[in-house]
Design a protein around this motif. Structure first.
Motif, PDB file in Angstrom:
ATOM      1  N   TYR A 101      40.073 -22.135  17.589  1.00 12.11           N
ATOM      2  CA  TYR A 101      40.945 -21.618  18.644  1.00 12.11           C
ATOM      3  C   TYR A 101      41.739 -22.274  20.273  1.00 12.11           C
ATOM      4  N   CYS A 102      42.565 -22.233  20.681  1.00  9.40           N
ATOM      5  CA  CYS A 102      42.672 -22.960  21.938  1.00  9.40           C
ATOM      6  C   CYS A 102      43.335 -21.327  22.435  1.00  9.40           C
ATOM      7  N   ALA A 103      43.499 -20.925  23.515  1.00  7.89           N
ATOM      8  CA  ALA A 103      43.747 -19.610  24.458  1.00  7.89           C
ATOM      9  C   ALA A 103      43.410 -19.487  25.667  1.00  7.89           C
ATOM     10  N   THR A 104      44.543 -18.948  26.063  1.00  5.19           N
ATOM     11  CA  THR A 104      44.522 -19.016  27.580  1.00  5.19           C
ATOM     12  C   THR A 104      45.375 -16.960  28.256  1.00  5.19           C
ATOM     13  N   ASP A 105      44.782 -16.958  29.649  1.00  6.06           N
ATOM     14  CA  ASP A 105      45.394 -15.511  29.316  1.00  6.06           C
ATOM     15  C   ASP A 105      46.421 -15.555  30.883  1.00  6.06           C
ATOM     16  N   LEU A 106      46.823 -16.797  30.854  1.00  7.40           N
ATOM     17  CA  LEU A 106      47.968 -17.261  31.862  1.00  7.40           C
ATOM     18  C   LEU A 106      47.807 -16.730  32.627  1.00  7.40           C
ATOM     19  N   GLY A 107      46.735 -16.794  33.839  1.00  9.94           N
ATOM     20  CA  GLY A 107      46.216 -16.716  34.559  1.00  9.94           C
ATOM     21  C   GLY A 107      45.417 -17.477  35.015  1.00  9.94           C
ATOM     22  N   HIS A 108      44.427 -16.979  36.626  1.00 12.17           N
ATOM     23  CA  HIS A 108      43.766 -18.416  37.148  1.00 12.17           C
ATOM     24  C   HIS A 108      42.135 -18.032  37.402  1.00 12.17           C
ATOM     25  N   SER A 109      42.389 -17.397  36.227  1.00 15.32           N
ATOM     26  CA  SER A 109      40.568 -16.884  36.028  1.00 15.32           C
ATOM     27  C   SER A 109      39.058 -17.981  36.322  1.00 15.32           C
TER      28      SER A 109
ATOM     29  N   ASN B 229      44.451 -13.144  25.912  1.00 20.67           N
ATOM     30  CA  ASN B 229      45.399 -12.725  25.145  1.00 20.67           C
ATOM     31  C   ASN B 229      46.899 -13.633  24.263  1.00 20.67           C
ATOM     32  N   GLU B 230      46.978 -14.708  25.153  1.00 24.45           N
ATOM     33  CA  GLU B 230      47.217 -15.768  23.880  1.00 24.45           C
ATOM     34  C   GLU B 230      46.578 -16.936  23.153  1.00 24.45           C
ATOM     35  N   TRP B 231      46.602 -16.556  21.998  1.00 24.99           N
ATOM     36  CA  TRP B 231      45.229 -17.241  21.093  1.00 24.99           C
ATOM     37  C   TRP B 231      47.135 -18.156  20.289  1.00 24.99           C
ATOM     38  N   GLY B 232      46.479 -19.282  20.125  1.00 22.25           N
ATOM     39  CA  GLY B 232      46.686 -20.621  18.454  1.00 22.25           C
ATOM     40  C   GLY B 232      46.322 -19.652  17.523  1.00 22.25           C
TER      41      GLY B 232
ATOM     42  N   SER C 189      44.649 -21.238  33.779  1.00  9.82           N
ATOM     43  CA  SER C 189      42.856 -21.742  33.195  1.00  9.82           C
ATOM     44  C   SER C 189      42.746 -21.779  31.148  1.00  9.82           C
ATOM     45  N   ILE C 190      42.377 -22.452  30.566  1.00 13.29           N
ATOM     46  CA  ILE C 190      43.021 -22.817  29.588  1.00 13.29           C
ATOM     47  C   ILE C 190      41.232 -22.868  28.855  1.00 13.29           C
ATOM     48  N   GLY C 191      41.445 -22.450  27.391  1.00 15.68           N
ATOM     49  CA  GLY C 191      39.655 -22.950  26.680  1.00 15.68           C
ATOM     50  C   GLY C 191      40.145 -22.868  25.062  1.00 15.68           C
ATOM     51  N   TRP C 192      38.510 -23.514  24.507  1.00 14.69           N
ATOM     52  CA  TRP C 192      38.674 -23.321  23.361  1.00 14.69           C
ATOM     53  C   TRP C 192      37.655 -22.109  23.052  1.00 14.69           C
ATOM     54  N   PHE C 193      37.533 -21.168  21.981  1.00 20.30           N
ATOM     55  CA  PHE C 193      36.819 -20.543  21.321  1.00 20.30           C
ATOM     56  C   PHE C 193      36.732 -20.563  19.713  1.00 20.30           C
ATOM     57  N   ARG C 194      36.115 -20.361  18.911  1.00 19.98           N
ATOM     58  CA  ARG C 194      35.430 -20.720  17.915  1.00 19.98           C
ATOM     59  C   ARG C 194      34.625 -19.416  17.592  1.00 19.98           C
ATOM     60  N   GLN C 195      35.180 -19.249  16.046  1.00 24.96           N
ATOM     61  CA  GLN C 195      34.495 -18.312  14.911  1.00 24.96           C
ATOM     62  C   GLN C 195      33.967 -18.137  13.774  1.00 24.96           C
TER      63      GLN C 195
END
Length: 125
Positions: free
Chosen positions: A94-102, A113-116, A32-38
């Motif tokens: 930012y794109c980010a992933t937890d390298l998991g299957h949430s 835990n992993e961020w661009g 699973s991977i996504g986009w976040f913003r600040q």
């Protein structure tokens, strides 16, 4: 693991932008991977997530029906198509992933835990 976001810029309200996140060190189709913003003065928030199975996507209410997240496994890249942009969409994305299957919902409401490095989007009225 590296995530390289690009595609930000300055646009007028109502215009569109497409962000890209090129991944290396893992396959974007596997997690699973996504986009976040600040936004200035705000905390980082989840915007859009696509689950590893692609059975689900999740969007924050503020971007629903305007943003679309997609994934190109051949290019190992995740995209965020942003239409009808508003000044309140301004921020660092930012794109980010937890390298998991949430689930897409869970990842969007967590802190992966992993961020661009982020790409700046500025929308003027």
């Amino acid at each position: 693991v590296q995530l390289q976001a690009s595609g930000g810029g300055s646009v007028q309200a109502g215009e569109s932008l497409t962000l890209s996140c090129a991944a290396s060190g893992f396959n974007v189709g596997d997690y699973s991977i996504g986009w976040f913003r600040q936004a200035p003065g705000n905390e980082r928030e989840g915007v859009a997530v696509i689950s590893d199975s692609e059975r689900s996507t999740y969007y924050a209410d503020s971007v629903k029906d305007r943003f679309t997240i997609s994934r190109d496994k051949a290019r190992n890249t995740v995209y965020l198509q942003m239409d009808n942009l508003r000044p309140e969409d301004t921020g660092v994305y930012y794109c980010a992933t937890d390298l998991g299957h949430s689930s897409s919902y869970a990842l969007c409401h967590s802190r992966p835990n992993e961020w661009g490095q982020g790409t700046l989007v500025t929308v003027s009225s």
